[in-house]
Enzyme design. Structure first.
Site, PDB file in Angstrom:
ATOM      1  N   CYS A  55       0.826  -1.214   0.000  1.00  0.00           N
ATOM      2  CA  CYS A  55       0.000   0.000   0.000  1.00  0.00           C
ATOM      3  C   CYS A  55       0.863   1.269   0.000  1.00  0.00           C
ATOM      4  O   CYS A  55       1.537   1.563   0.991  1.00  0.00           O
ATOM      5  CB  CYS A  55      -0.914  -0.040   1.225  1.00  0.00           C
ATOM      6  SG  CYS A  55      -1.810   1.473   1.556  1.00  0.00           S
ATOM      7  N   CYS A  58      -0.044   3.857   2.699  1.00  0.00           N
ATOM      8  CA  CYS A  58       0.390   3.350   4.012  1.00  0.00           C
ATOM      9  C   CYS A  58       1.851   3.694   4.266  1.00  0.00           C
ATOM     10  O   CYS A  58       2.235   4.000   5.399  1.00  0.00           O
ATOM     11  CB  CYS A  58       0.205   1.831   4.085  1.00  0.00           C
ATOM     12  SG  CYS A  58      -1.496   1.273   3.918  1.00  0.00           S
TER      13      CYS A  58
END
Length: 130
Positions: A55, A58
């Site tokens: 991600c 993230c």
């Protein structure tokens, strides 16, 4: 109990609390399905960063969480939960988008923040819980 004794008692309690907070983690702790419940109930205010290796957003939030963990030591404890490795907890809290920050107050889910929020926004939301 006289006034001086009351002051001593109150000051000793303050010192004990300060010492306990000084032993709180100054960095985000890696948590898993196995220790999740224990972790969120151990401290009065906990933020769990739900993320995954693949991600991109993230990866932008991760360093912010690391920084806040040091800055807010003694007030907030931060944890990181890899949702790919810990799917039971991700399902339990219905994590459908990452990054998601779960805020626990006294062991109970109190709030969630979804998306790659700036540090100032995260700090502002957490102030309400302090």
């Amino acid at each position: 109990m006289d006034e001086l004794e009351e002051i001593r008692k109150r000051r000793m309690e303050e010192i004990r609390t300060d010492l306990e907070k000084a032993n709180w983690p100054a960095e985000a702790m890696i948590i898993s399905d196995a220790d999740f419940e224990d972790f969120v109930s151990r401290y009065p205010l906990v933020v769990v960063d739900c993320w995954a290796e693949w991600c991109g957003p993230c990866k932008r939030v991760g360093p912010i969480i690391d920084s806040l963990a040091g800055q807010m030591q003694g007030d907030v404890v931060f944890g990181k939960l890899d949702t790919d490795q810990n799917q039971l907890t991700a399902r339990k809290f219905q994590i459908t988008a990452i990054p998601t920050l779960l805020v626990f107050k006294n062991g109970q889910l109190a709030d969630r923040m979804v998306g790659a929020l700036p540090k100032a926004n995260i700090q502002e939301k957490l102030k309400a819980f302090l």
